[in-house]
Design a protein around this motif. Structure first.
Motif, PDB file in Angstrom:
ATOM      1  N   VAL A   1      44.076  35.669  37.315  1.00 59.85           N
ATOM      2  CA  VAL A   1      44.825  36.468  38.288  1.00 59.85           C
ATOM      3  C   VAL A   1      45.197  37.757  37.564  1.00 59.85           C
ATOM      4  O   VAL A   1      45.924  37.730  36.567  1.00 59.85           O
ATOM      5  CB  VAL A   1      46.090  35.731  38.777  1.00 59.85           C
ATOM      6  N   PHE A   2      44.687  38.879  38.073  1.00 61.25           N
ATOM      7  CA  PHE A   2      44.921  40.186  37.462  1.00 61.25           C
ATOM      8  C   PHE A   2      45.999  40.904  38.253  1.00 61.25           C
ATOM      9  O   PHE A   2      45.816  41.199  39.436  1.00 61.25           O
ATOM     10  CB  PHE A   2      43.623  40.992  37.411  1.00 61.25           C
ATOM     11  N   LEU A   3      47.121  41.156  37.615  1.00 61.42           N
ATOM     12  CA  LEU A   3      48.264  41.810  38.243  1.00 61.42           C
ATOM     13  C   LEU A   3      48.310  43.251  37.766  1.00 61.42           C
ATOM     14  O   LEU A   3      48.126  43.524  36.581  1.00 61.42           O
ATOM     15  CB  LEU A   3      49.544  41.079  37.871  1.00 61.42           C
ATOM     16  N   THR A   4      48.550  44.172  38.689  1.00 58.97           N
ATOM     17  CA  THR A   4      48.575  45.587  38.324  1.00 58.97           C
ATOM     18  C   THR A   4      49.949  46.175  38.588  1.00 58.97           C
ATOM     19  O   THR A   4      50.813  45.542  39.187  1.00 58.97           O
ATOM     20  CB  THR A   4      47.518  46.378  39.122  1.00 58.97           C
ATOM     21  N   ASN A   5      50.121  47.409  38.140  1.00 56.98           N
ATOM     22  CA  ASN A   5      51.333  48.164  38.461  1.00 56.98           C
ATOM     23  C   ASN A   5      50.911  49.532  38.986  1.00 56.98           C
ATOM     24  O   ASN A   5      49.715  49.832  39.058  1.00 56.98           O
ATOM     25  CB  ASN A   5      52.270  48.263  37.248  1.00 56.98           C
ATOM     26  N   GLY A   6      51.879  50.331  39.348  1.00 56.40           N
ATOM     27  CA  GLY A   6      51.587  51.649  39.910  1.00 56.40           C
ATOM     28  C   GLY A   6      50.852  52.577  38.967  1.00 56.40           C
ATOM     29  O   GLY A   6      50.168  53.505  39.404  1.00 56.40           O
ATOM     30  N   ALA A   7      50.957  52.339  37.672  1.00 53.93           N
ATOM     31  CA  ALA A   7      50.273  53.170  36.677  1.00 53.93           C
ATOM     32  C   ALA A   7      48.821  52.744  36.479  1.00 53.93           C
ATOM     33  O   ALA A   7      48.075  53.407  35.760  1.00 53.93           O
ATOM     34  CB  ALA A   7      51.013  53.098  35.344  1.00 53.93           C
ATOM     35  N   GLY A   8      48.429  51.622  37.091  1.00 59.24           N
ATOM     36  CA  GLY A   8      47.054  51.149  36.952  1.00 59.24           C
ATOM     37  C   GLY A   8      46.824  50.206  35.791  1.00 59.24           C
ATOM     38  O   GLY A   8      45.686  49.842  35.501  1.00 59.24           O
ATOM     39  N   ASP A   9      47.904  49.800  35.110  1.00 57.71           N
ATOM     40  CA  ASP A   9      47.766  48.824  34.032  1.00 57.71           C
ATOM     41  C   ASP A   9      47.433  47.466  34.635  1.00 57.71           C
ATOM     42  O   ASP A   9      47.800  47.166  35.772  1.00 57.71           O
ATOM     43  CB  ASP A   9      49.068  48.723  33.237  1.00 57.71           C
ATOM     44  N   ILE A  10      46.751  46.630  33.856  1.00 54.09           N
ATOM     45  CA  ILE A  10      46.324  45.317  34.338  1.00 54.09           C
ATOM     46  C   ILE A  10      46.807  44.235  33.375  1.00 54.09           C
ATOM     47  O   ILE A  10      46.613  44.332  32.170  1.00 54.09           O
ATOM     48  CB  ILE A  10      44.792  45.251  34.472  1.00 54.09           C
ATOM     49  N   LYS A  11      47.438  43.208  33.944  1.00 51.20           N
ATOM     50  CA  LYS A  11      47.899  42.043  33.163  1.00 51.20           C
ATOM     51  C   LYS A  11      47.099  40.831  33.635  1.00 51.20           C
ATOM     52  O   LYS A  11      46.998  40.572  34.832  1.00 51.20           O
ATOM     53  CB  LYS A  11      49.389  41.814  33.402  1.00 51.20           C
ATOM     54  N   ARG A  12      46.537  40.079  32.694  1.00 53.70           N
ATOM     55  CA  ARG A  12      45.748  38.895  33.026  1.00 53.70           C
ATOM     56  C   ARG A  12      46.584  37.637  32.840  1.00 53.70           C
ATOM     57  O   ARG A  12      47.133  37.391  31.758  1.00 53.70           O
ATOM     58  CB  ARG A  12      44.507  38.815  32.145  1.00 53.70           C
ATOM     59  N   LEU A  13      46.682  36.860  33.892  1.00 52.44           N
ATOM     60  CA  LEU A  13      47.293  35.535  33.848  1.00 52.44           C
ATOM     61  C   LEU A  13      46.309  34.563  34.497  1.00 52.44           C
ATOM     62  O   LEU A  13      45.223  34.967  34.896  1.00 52.44           O
ATOM     63  CB  LEU A  13      48.628  35.523  34.610  1.00 52.44           C
ATOM     64  N   THR A  14      46.700  33.317  34.604  1.00 43.26           N
ATOM     65  CA  THR A  14      45.927  32.344  35.377  1.00 43.26           C
ATOM     66  C   THR A  14      46.850  31.745  36.429  1.00 43.26           C
ATOM     67  O   THR A  14      48.077  31.928  36.377  1.00 43.26           O
ATOM     68  CB  THR A  14      45.394  31.201  34.487  1.00 43.26           C
ATOM     69  N   VAL A  15      46.261  31.014  37.358  1.00 43.16           N
ATOM     70  CA  VAL A  15      47.079  30.313  38.345  1.00 43.16           C
ATOM     71  C   VAL A  15      48.054  29.388  37.623  1.00 43.16           C
ATOM     72  O   VAL A  15      49.232  29.324  37.975  1.00 43.16           O
ATOM     73  CB  VAL A  15      46.186  29.544  39.342  1.00 43.16           C
ATOM     74  N   ALA A  16      47.599  28.701  36.593  1.00 44.11           N
ATOM     75  CA  ALA A  16      48.483  27.797  35.834  1.00 44.11           C
ATOM     76  C   ALA A  16      49.640  28.550  35.186  1.00 44.11           C
ATOM     77  O   ALA A  16      50.753  28.030  35.116  1.00 44.11           O
ATOM     78  CB  ALA A  16      47.685  27.043  34.772  1.00 44.11           C
ATOM     79  N   ASP A  17      49.395  29.784  34.728  1.00 49.81           N
ATOM     80  CA  ASP A  17      50.484  30.592  34.165  1.00 49.81           C
ATOM     81  C   ASP A  17      51.535  30.906  35.227  1.00 49.81           C
ATOM     82  O   ASP A  17      52.729  30.940  34.947  1.00 49.81           O
ATOM     83  CB  ASP A  17      49.953  31.918  33.607  1.00 49.81           C
ATOM     84  N   LEU A  18      51.077  31.161  36.443  1.00 54.94           N
ATOM     85  CA  LEU A  18      51.986  31.521  37.534  1.00 54.94           C
ATOM     86  C   LEU A  18      52.754  30.314  38.066  1.00 54.94           C
ATOM     87  O   LEU A  18      53.862  30.453  38.568  1.00 54.94           O
ATOM     88  CB  LEU A  18      51.203  32.172  38.690  1.00 54.94           C
ATOM     89  N   VAL A  19      52.150  29.135  37.968  1.00 53.75           N
ATOM     90  CA  VAL A  19      52.771  27.924  38.506  1.00 53.75           C
ATOM     91  C   VAL A  19      52.591  26.801  37.483  1.00 53.75           C
ATOM     92  O   VAL A  19      51.770  25.903  37.659  1.00 53.75           O
ATOM     93  CB  VAL A  19      52.133  27.520  39.863  1.00 53.75           C
ATOM     94  N   PRO A  20      53.372  26.829  36.405  1.00 51.98           N
ATOM     95  CA  PRO A  20      53.153  25.854  35.328  1.00 51.98           C
ATOM     96  C   PRO A  20      53.435  24.403  35.721  1.00 51.98           C
ATOM     97  O   PRO A  20      52.867  23.490  35.148  1.00 51.98           O
ATOM     98  CB  PRO A  20      54.106  26.319  34.229  1.00 51.98           C
ATOM     99  N   TYR A  21      54.284  24.178  36.678  1.00 51.35           N
ATOM    100  CA  TYR A  21      54.601  22.817  37.120  1.00 51.35           C
ATOM    101  C   TYR A  21      54.285  22.692  38.606  1.00 51.35           C
ATOM    102  O   TYR A  21      55.136  22.376  39.421  1.00 51.35           O
ATOM    103  CB  TYR A  21      56.073  22.481  36.851  1.00 51.35           C
ATOM    104  N   ALA A  22      53.029  22.924  38.933  1.00 46.68           N
ATOM    105  CA  ALA A  22      52.600  23.011  40.328  1.00 46.68           C
ATOM    106  C   ALA A  22      52.758  21.707  41.071  1.00 46.68           C
ATOM    107  O   ALA A  22      52.530  20.615  40.538  1.00 46.68           O
ATOM    108  CB  ALA A  22      51.144  23.458  40.385  1.00 46.68           C
TER     109      ALA A  22
END
Length: 137
Positions: free
Chosen positions: A110-131
């Motif tokens: 899952v690639f998350l961006t900001n208004g400056a165009g920077d990109i942060k890479r996470l995974t679904v598991a990172d976003l929901v560790p105890y799904a």
């Protein structure tokens, strides 16, 4: 499927471009999402608001639900990018995270961006560790 750097940039750019089509007359907070499927197809989505706020749908869910209508399943998702005009990285809401758990693999990037165009890479598991991932939990 290995995601190449140029694919990440392209996916983030597609999320950024589509957000301009968001329907946000109340929050004025446009969000765009782009999902890369292993077939190579990219499906985009935007947030669509409603005066009855519970009827609002987020960009991530719009794109994922469209993928379902095209016959894609959780094993078909290669990556997701999300874009908004934010200072920090845009984070999917909890409802979208739960939908990602259902419709994506845990290791889906899952690639998350900001208004400056920077990109942060996470995974679904990172976003929901105890799904919550089954009715047997």
């Amino acid at each position: 499927m290995d995601i190449l750097q140029e694919q990440i940039k392209s996916l983030a750019d597609q999320a950024k471009e589509i957000k301009e089509k968001a329907y946000v007359p109340y929050s004025h907070f446009p969000v765009g999402a782009a999902i890369l499927y292993k077939s190579g197809e990219v499906i985009q989505g935007v947030n669509v608001e409603n005066v009855s706020f519970g009827a609002t749908n987020c960009a991530e869910r719009t794109a994922l639900f469209t993928g379902i209508t095209k016959g894609y399943g959780k094993h078909d998702v290669a990556a997701i990018a999300v874009a908004a005009n934010t200072e920090d990285y845009i984070m999917p809401c909890s409802i979208c995270r739960q939908v990602m758990v259902e419709l994506c693999e845990y290791d889906t990037p899952v690639f998350l961006t900001n208004g400056a165009g920077d990109i942060k890479r996470l995974t679904v598991a990172d976003l929901v560790p105890y799904a919550f991932d089954s009715l047997n939990n």
